[in-house]
Design an enzyme around this catalytic site. Structure first.
Site, PDB file in Angstrom:
ATOM      1  CB  ALA A  21      -0.917  -0.005   1.208  1.00  0.00           C
ATOM      2  CG  HIS A 163     -11.212  19.597 -25.486  1.00  0.00           C
ATOM      3  ND1 HIS A 163      -9.900  19.688 -25.063  1.00  0.00           N
ATOM      4  CD2 HIS A 163     -11.340  18.355 -26.027  1.00  0.00           C
ATOM      5  CE1 HIS A 163      -9.264  18.569 -25.367  1.00  0.00           C
ATOM      6  NE2 HIS A 163     -10.124  17.731 -25.939  1.00  0.00           N
ATOM      7  CB  CYS A 196     -31.421   4.102  -4.074  1.00  0.00           C
ATOM      8  SG  CYS A 196     -32.035   5.325  -5.253  1.00  0.00           S
ATOM      9  CG  HIS A 290     -29.088   6.225  -8.991  1.00  0.00           C
ATOM     10  ND1 HIS A 290     -30.003   6.244  -7.958  1.00  0.00           N
ATOM     11  CD2 HIS A 290     -28.350   7.353  -8.855  1.00  0.00           C
ATOM     12  CE1 HIS A 290     -29.825   7.331  -7.226  1.00  0.00           C
ATOM     13  NE2 HIS A 290     -28.826   8.024  -7.752  1.00  0.00           N
TER      14      HIS A 290
HETATM   15 ZN   LIG Z   1     -31.547   4.915  -7.463  1.00  0.00          ZN
END
Ligand SMILES: [Zn+2]
Ligand SMILES: [Zn+2]
Length: 342
Positions: A21, A163, A196, A290
Protein backbone atom coordinates in the site's frame (compact mmCIF):
# COMPACT_ATOMS: atom_id res chain seq x y z
CA UNK A 1 -3.50 -8.56 4.76
CA UNK A 2 -4.29 -7.90 1.11
CA UNK A 3 -7.97 -8.03 0.32
CA UNK A 4 -10.07 -8.87 -2.71
CA UNK A 5 -13.14 -6.67 -3.11
CA UNK A 6 -16.00 -7.14 -5.52
CA UNK A 7 -17.80 -4.34 -7.35
CA UNK A 8 -21.43 -4.25 -6.20
CA UNK A 9 -22.77 -4.18 -9.71
CA UNK A 10 -20.25 -5.37 -12.28
CA UNK A 11 -19.14 -8.21 -9.95
CA UNK A 12 -15.56 -7.48 -10.98
CA UNK A 13 -12.88 -8.25 -8.42
CA UNK A 14 -10.15 -5.86 -7.38
CA UNK A 15 -7.03 -6.63 -5.36
CA UNK A 16 -6.50 -4.01 -2.65
CA UNK A 17 -2.78 -4.57 -2.20
CA UNK A 18 -2.33 -3.55 1.43
CA UNK A 19 1.11 -5.19 1.61
CA UNK A 20 2.45 -2.75 -0.90
CA UNK A 21 0.00 0.00 0.00
CA UNK A 22 1.07 3.49 -0.79
CA UNK A 23 0.19 6.63 1.07
CA UNK A 24 -2.18 8.67 -1.09
CA UNK A 25 0.39 11.46 -1.49
CA UNK A 26 2.93 8.97 -2.88
CA UNK A 27 0.74 8.78 -5.99
CA UNK A 28 1.62 12.29 -7.16
CA UNK A 29 3.06 12.25 -10.69
CA UNK A 30 5.34 15.26 -10.87
CA UNK A 31 5.59 16.93 -14.24
CA UNK A 32 7.76 19.85 -15.23
CA UNK A 33 5.97 23.16 -14.64
CA UNK A 34 4.65 24.45 -17.90
CA UNK A 35 3.53 28.03 -18.34
CA UNK A 36 0.37 28.16 -20.44
CA UNK A 37 -0.89 31.42 -21.89
CA UNK A 38 -4.59 32.37 -21.84
CA UNK A 39 -4.53 32.70 -25.61
CA UNK A 40 -2.69 30.69 -28.25
CA UNK A 41 -2.42 32.01 -31.82
CA UNK A 42 -2.31 28.41 -33.12
CA UNK A 43 -5.32 27.06 -31.20
CA UNK A 44 -8.56 26.47 -33.18
CA UNK A 45 -10.64 26.80 -29.98
CA UNK A 46 -9.34 30.21 -28.89
CA UNK A 47 -11.60 33.26 -29.47
CA UNK A 48 -11.19 34.84 -32.89
CA UNK A 49 -10.52 31.43 -34.49
CA UNK A 50 -14.17 30.34 -34.65
CA UNK A 51 -13.90 29.85 -38.43
CA UNK A 52 -11.26 27.14 -37.89
CA UNK A 53 -13.80 24.70 -36.47
CA UNK A 54 -16.70 23.08 -38.35
CA UNK A 55 -19.94 25.16 -38.10
CA UNK A 56 -21.04 25.74 -34.51
CA UNK A 57 -23.90 23.61 -33.10
CA UNK A 58 -24.54 25.57 -29.92
CA UNK A 59 -23.15 28.47 -27.93
CA UNK A 60 -23.70 30.07 -24.55
CA UNK A 61 -23.29 33.74 -25.39
CA UNK A 62 -21.33 36.17 -23.26
CA UNK A 63 -21.84 39.72 -24.54
CA UNK A 64 -20.60 39.65 -28.10
CA UNK A 65 -18.51 36.58 -27.41
CA UNK A 66 -19.22 33.19 -25.88
CA UNK A 67 -18.80 31.29 -22.63
CA UNK A 68 -19.12 27.75 -24.01
CA UNK A 69 -19.31 26.49 -27.62
CA UNK A 70 -20.23 23.12 -29.09
CA UNK A 71 -18.78 22.21 -32.49
CA UNK A 72 -18.55 18.96 -34.45
CA UNK A 73 -15.24 17.18 -33.92
CA UNK A 74 -13.11 17.88 -37.00
CA UNK A 75 -11.56 14.43 -36.58
CA UNK A 76 -14.78 12.66 -35.62
CA UNK A 77 -14.65 8.98 -34.69
CA UNK A 78 -18.04 8.43 -36.38
CA UNK A 79 -19.95 10.20 -39.14
CA UNK A 80 -23.45 11.72 -38.95
CA UNK A 81 -23.67 11.33 -42.77
CA UNK A 82 -23.66 7.52 -42.69
CA UNK A 83 -26.95 5.62 -42.57
CA UNK A 84 -26.90 3.10 -39.72
CA UNK A 85 -26.98 -0.33 -41.34
CA UNK A 86 -26.04 -3.69 -39.90
CA UNK A 87 -24.36 -6.50 -41.78
CA UNK A 88 -24.16 -10.03 -40.44
CA UNK A 89 -21.99 -12.51 -42.32
CA UNK A 90 -21.72 -15.68 -40.27
CA UNK A 91 -19.42 -14.78 -37.36
CA UNK A 92 -18.68 -11.28 -38.69
CA UNK A 93 -21.01 -8.51 -37.59
CA UNK A 94 -20.53 -4.93 -38.59
CA UNK A 95 -22.28 -1.66 -38.99
CA UNK A 96 -21.78 1.52 -40.98
CA UNK A 97 -19.94 4.10 -38.92
CA UNK A 98 -22.91 6.32 -38.09
CA UNK A 99 -22.63 8.55 -35.05
CA UNK A 100 -22.28 12.08 -33.76
CA UNK A 101 -19.09 13.40 -32.21
CA UNK A 102 -19.24 16.84 -30.52
CA UNK A 103 -16.50 18.87 -28.93
CA UNK A 104 -17.54 21.13 -26.05
CA UNK A 105 -15.14 24.08 -25.86
CA UNK A 106 -15.48 24.81 -22.17
CA UNK A 107 -14.16 28.36 -21.99
CA UNK A 108 -12.54 31.02 -24.20
CA UNK A 109 -9.53 30.93 -21.81
CA UNK A 110 -6.88 28.63 -23.28
CA UNK A 111 -5.20 28.11 -19.90
CA UNK A 112 -8.05 27.62 -17.46
CA UNK A 113 -8.33 24.19 -15.84
CA UNK A 114 -11.87 23.12 -14.92
CA UNK A 115 -10.66 22.62 -11.35
CA UNK A 116 -10.06 26.37 -11.10
CA UNK A 117 -13.13 27.69 -12.91
CA UNK A 118 -15.93 29.44 -11.01
CA UNK A 119 -18.57 26.90 -9.91
CA UNK A 120 -21.18 28.68 -12.01
CA UNK A 121 -19.12 28.21 -15.14
CA UNK A 122 -18.80 24.47 -14.51
CA UNK A 123 -22.61 24.43 -14.11
CA UNK A 124 -22.87 26.20 -17.50
CA UNK A 125 -20.78 23.42 -19.08
CA UNK A 126 -23.01 20.79 -17.46
CA UNK A 127 -26.08 22.62 -18.83
CA UNK A 128 -24.60 22.37 -22.31
CA UNK A 129 -24.00 18.62 -21.81
CA UNK A 130 -27.63 18.22 -20.78
CA UNK A 131 -28.94 20.15 -23.79
CA UNK A 132 -26.89 18.12 -26.26
CA UNK A 133 -27.56 14.87 -24.39
CA UNK A 134 -31.30 15.41 -24.66
CA UNK A 135 -31.17 16.59 -28.29
CA UNK A 136 -29.14 13.57 -29.39
CA UNK A 137 -31.20 11.10 -27.32
CA UNK A 138 -34.32 12.10 -29.29
CA UNK A 139 -32.75 10.91 -32.55
CA UNK A 140 -34.19 7.44 -33.24
CA UNK A 141 -30.92 6.37 -34.88
CA UNK A 142 -29.01 6.97 -31.65
CA UNK A 143 -28.96 4.41 -28.84
CA UNK A 144 -26.30 5.70 -26.47
CA UNK A 145 -24.75 9.09 -25.71
CA UNK A 146 -21.45 9.20 -23.81
CA UNK A 147 -20.21 12.43 -22.26
CA UNK A 148 -16.55 12.49 -21.29
CA UNK A 149 -13.48 14.60 -20.67
CA UNK A 150 -9.85 13.70 -21.26
CA UNK A 151 -7.46 15.94 -19.35
CA UNK A 152 -3.74 15.55 -19.98
CA UNK A 153 -1.64 13.19 -22.07
CA UNK A 154 -2.10 10.19 -19.75
CA UNK A 155 -5.87 10.63 -20.11
CA UNK A 156 -5.70 10.62 -23.90
CA UNK A 157 -5.46 14.22 -25.05
CA UNK A 158 -2.67 16.41 -26.29
CA UNK A 159 -4.95 19.38 -26.94
CA UNK A 160 -4.42 22.07 -24.33
CA UNK A 161 -7.56 24.19 -24.71
CA UNK A 162 -10.13 23.09 -22.09
CA UNK A 163 -12.65 20.86 -23.81
CA UNK A 164 -14.82 17.81 -23.35
CA UNK A 165 -16.71 15.58 -25.78
CA UNK A 166 -19.95 13.75 -26.51
CA UNK A 167 -20.13 10.70 -28.73
CA UNK A 168 -23.50 9.33 -29.78
CA UNK A 169 -23.52 5.77 -31.12
CA UNK A 170 -26.12 3.67 -32.95
CA UNK A 171 -25.56 0.75 -30.56
CA UNK A 172 -25.50 0.24 -26.78
CA UNK A 173 -22.12 -1.05 -25.67
CA UNK A 174 -21.89 -4.47 -24.10
CA UNK A 175 -20.48 -2.92 -20.93
CA UNK A 176 -23.41 -0.51 -20.51
CA UNK A 177 -25.93 -3.27 -21.30
CA UNK A 178 -24.34 -5.55 -18.69
CA UNK A 179 -24.65 -2.85 -16.03
CA UNK A 180 -28.27 -2.20 -16.96
CA UNK A 181 -29.09 -5.90 -16.77
CA UNK A 182 -27.30 -6.36 -13.45
CA UNK A 183 -29.23 -3.42 -12.00
CA UNK A 184 -32.49 -4.78 -13.42
CA UNK A 185 -31.85 -8.23 -11.90
CA UNK A 186 -31.21 -6.62 -8.52
CA UNK A 187 -34.42 -4.63 -8.79
CA UNK A 188 -36.42 -7.75 -9.70
CA UNK A 189 -34.96 -9.66 -6.79
CA UNK A 190 -34.97 -7.04 -4.03
CA UNK A 191 -37.43 -4.44 -5.27
CA UNK A 192 -35.12 -1.44 -5.00
CA UNK A 193 -32.44 0.47 -6.90
CA UNK A 194 -29.02 -1.04 -6.18
CA UNK A 195 -27.44 2.43 -6.39
CA UNK A 196 -29.90 4.05 -3.96
CA UNK A 197 -29.15 1.22 -1.54
CA UNK A 198 -25.40 1.58 -1.94
CA UNK A 199 -25.54 5.40 -1.52
CA UNK A 200 -27.51 4.95 1.71
CA UNK A 201 -24.88 2.48 2.99
CA UNK A 202 -22.02 4.80 2.04
CA UNK A 203 -23.68 7.77 3.79
CA UNK A 204 -24.16 5.60 6.87
CA UNK A 205 -20.57 4.30 6.92
CA UNK A 206 -19.02 7.69 5.97
CA UNK A 207 -15.50 6.28 5.48
CA UNK A 208 -15.43 6.53 1.69
CA UNK A 209 -17.36 9.81 1.36
CA UNK A 210 -15.30 12.72 0.04
CA UNK A 211 -18.08 15.28 0.09
CA UNK A 212 -21.85 15.37 0.29
CA UNK A 213 -24.06 18.27 -0.73
CA UNK A 214 -27.82 18.77 -0.76
CA UNK A 215 -28.21 16.89 -4.04
CA UNK A 216 -24.99 14.91 -4.65
CA UNK A 217 -22.54 12.57 -2.95
CA UNK A 218 -18.91 12.08 -4.04
CA UNK A 219 -17.55 8.75 -2.86
CA UNK A 220 -14.42 6.65 -3.36
CA UNK A 221 -15.41 3.30 -4.82
CA UNK A 222 -15.33 0.42 -2.32
CA UNK A 223 -13.85 -1.91 -4.96
CA UNK A 224 -11.83 0.86 -6.56
CA UNK A 225 -9.85 -0.47 -9.54
CA UNK A 226 -7.34 2.39 -9.40
CA UNK A 227 -6.30 5.05 -6.87
CA UNK A 228 -8.84 7.86 -6.27
CA UNK A 229 -11.49 6.35 -8.54
CA UNK A 230 -14.44 8.54 -7.57
CA UNK A 231 -18.17 8.38 -8.28
CA UNK A 232 -20.52 11.33 -7.92
CA UNK A 233 -24.13 10.20 -7.45
CA UNK A 234 -27.32 12.25 -7.42
CA UNK A 235 -29.05 11.59 -4.08
CA UNK A 236 -32.44 11.59 -5.75
CA UNK A 237 -33.22 8.49 -7.78
CA UNK A 238 -32.80 9.40 -11.43
CA UNK A 239 -32.02 6.99 -14.27
CA UNK A 240 -30.96 9.52 -16.87
CA UNK A 241 -28.60 12.48 -16.72
CA UNK A 242 -31.09 14.22 -19.02
CA UNK A 243 -33.52 14.47 -16.08
CA UNK A 244 -31.24 16.58 -13.87
CA UNK A 245 -33.05 19.70 -12.60
CA UNK A 246 -31.83 23.30 -12.76
CA UNK A 247 -31.09 23.36 -9.02
CA UNK A 248 -29.25 20.05 -9.23
CA UNK A 249 -27.06 21.30 -12.09
CA UNK A 250 -26.06 24.35 -10.06
CA UNK A 251 -25.17 22.07 -7.14
CA UNK A 252 -23.30 19.59 -9.36
CA UNK A 253 -21.24 22.48 -10.77
CA UNK A 254 -20.03 23.15 -7.25
CA UNK A 255 -19.54 19.49 -6.29
CA UNK A 256 -17.67 18.56 -9.47
CA UNK A 257 -15.49 21.68 -9.35
CA UNK A 258 -14.67 21.08 -5.68
CA UNK A 259 -13.85 17.43 -6.39
CA UNK A 260 -11.55 18.38 -9.28
CA UNK A 261 -9.92 21.10 -7.15
CA UNK A 262 -9.22 18.55 -4.39
CA UNK A 263 -7.44 16.38 -6.96
CA UNK A 264 -5.68 19.42 -8.42
CA UNK A 265 -4.27 20.61 -5.11
CA UNK A 266 -3.93 17.23 -3.39
CA UNK A 267 -2.29 15.35 -6.26
CA UNK A 268 -0.62 18.27 -8.06
CA UNK A 269 -2.83 18.64 -11.11
CA UNK A 270 -3.08 15.01 -12.20
CA UNK A 271 -4.25 13.88 -15.62
CA UNK A 272 -7.79 12.52 -15.37
CA UNK A 273 -10.87 11.39 -17.24
CA UNK A 274 -14.42 11.96 -16.25
CA UNK A 275 -17.48 10.44 -17.79
CA UNK A 276 -21.22 10.42 -17.24
CA UNK A 277 -22.75 6.95 -16.93
CA UNK A 278 -26.44 7.20 -17.66
CA UNK A 279 -29.34 5.02 -18.74
CA UNK A 280 -29.68 5.22 -22.54
CA UNK A 281 -32.71 6.92 -24.09
CA UNK A 282 -34.75 3.71 -24.24
CA UNK A 283 -34.44 3.37 -20.43
CA UNK A 284 -35.40 6.92 -19.43
CA UNK A 285 -37.38 6.89 -16.18
CA UNK A 286 -36.60 3.30 -15.16
CA UNK A 287 -36.54 2.51 -11.44
CA UNK A 288 -33.59 0.15 -11.55
CA UNK A 289 -30.80 2.34 -12.96
CA UNK A 290 -29.24 5.46 -11.43
CA UNK A 291 -26.88 7.76 -13.34
CA UNK A 292 -23.55 8.96 -11.97
CA UNK A 293 -20.28 10.62 -12.88
CA UNK A 294 -16.97 8.77 -12.72
CA UNK A 295 -13.86 10.83 -12.08
CA UNK A 296 -10.72 8.79 -12.72
CA UNK A 297 -7.25 10.26 -12.09
CA UNK A 298 -4.69 8.59 -14.38
CA UNK A 299 -1.89 7.87 -11.96
CA UNK A 300 -1.09 4.27 -12.85
CA UNK A 301 -0.92 2.21 -16.03
CA UNK A 302 -2.83 -0.91 -16.94
CA UNK A 303 -0.34 -3.80 -17.00
CA UNK A 304 -0.21 -7.50 -17.87
CA UNK A 305 -2.15 -8.88 -14.91
CA UNK A 306 -5.05 -6.49 -15.54
CA UNK A 307 -5.09 -7.28 -19.28
CA UNK A 308 -4.80 -11.02 -18.69
CA UNK A 309 -7.20 -11.46 -15.81
CA UNK A 310 -9.69 -8.59 -15.96
CA UNK A 311 -8.79 -7.92 -12.30
CA UNK A 312 -7.14 -4.73 -11.15
CA UNK A 313 -4.54 -4.24 -8.46
CA UNK A 314 -4.94 -1.02 -6.48
CA UNK A 315 -2.25 -0.04 -4.03
CA UNK A 316 -4.14 2.88 -2.44
CA UNK A 317 -6.78 1.83 0.09
CA UNK A 318 -10.05 3.60 -0.91
CA UNK A 319 -10.77 4.66 2.69
CA UNK A 320 -7.31 6.29 2.88
CA UNK A 321 -7.93 8.03 -0.45
CA UNK A 322 -11.25 9.41 0.83
CA UNK A 323 -9.68 10.68 4.04
CA UNK A 324 -6.84 12.28 2.09
CA UNK A 325 -9.26 14.07 -0.26
CA UNK A 326 -11.54 15.18 2.59
CA UNK A 327 -8.52 16.87 4.15
CA UNK A 328 -7.55 18.80 1.01
CA UNK A 329 -8.96 22.23 1.71
CA UNK A 330 -10.48 23.97 -1.29
CA UNK A 331 -11.61 27.58 -1.36
CA UNK A 332 -15.33 27.91 -1.95
CA UNK A 333 -14.70 30.70 -4.43
CA UNK A 334 -12.29 29.67 -7.16
CA UNK A 335 -8.85 31.11 -6.72
CA UNK A 336 -6.38 30.97 -9.54
CA UNK A 337 -3.03 29.81 -8.12
CA UNK A 338 -1.20 29.98 -11.43
CA UNK A 339 1.88 31.98 -10.79
CA UNK A 340 3.26 32.10 -14.29
CA UNK A 341 0.84 33.66 -16.70
CA UNK A 342 2.48 34.57 -19.99
ZN1 LIG B 1 -31.55 4.92 -7.46
ZN1 LIG C 1 -7.03 27.77 -27.17
Amino acid sequence: MPELRQNFMTKEWVVIATERAKRPDEMVVRRPEKAVASYSPKCPFCPGHEDQTPPEILRLPDGNGWKVRVVPNKYAALSPEAKPERTIRRSRRSMTGFGVHDVVVETPDHAQAMALMPDAHVADILRVYKTRYNQLSLDPRIEQVTVFKNYGADAGTSLEHPHSQLIATPVISHQVRERLQAALRHHDEFGDCIFCQMIEEELHEQVRIVLASEYFVAVELYASPSPFFTHIYPRRHMASFGDISAQEITDLGRVLRTMLAKLYYGLENPDFNFTIRTAPAECIGVRYFHWYMSVIPRLTRTAGFELGSGMFINSVIPEDAAEFLRNVKVETASVDPRTTVV
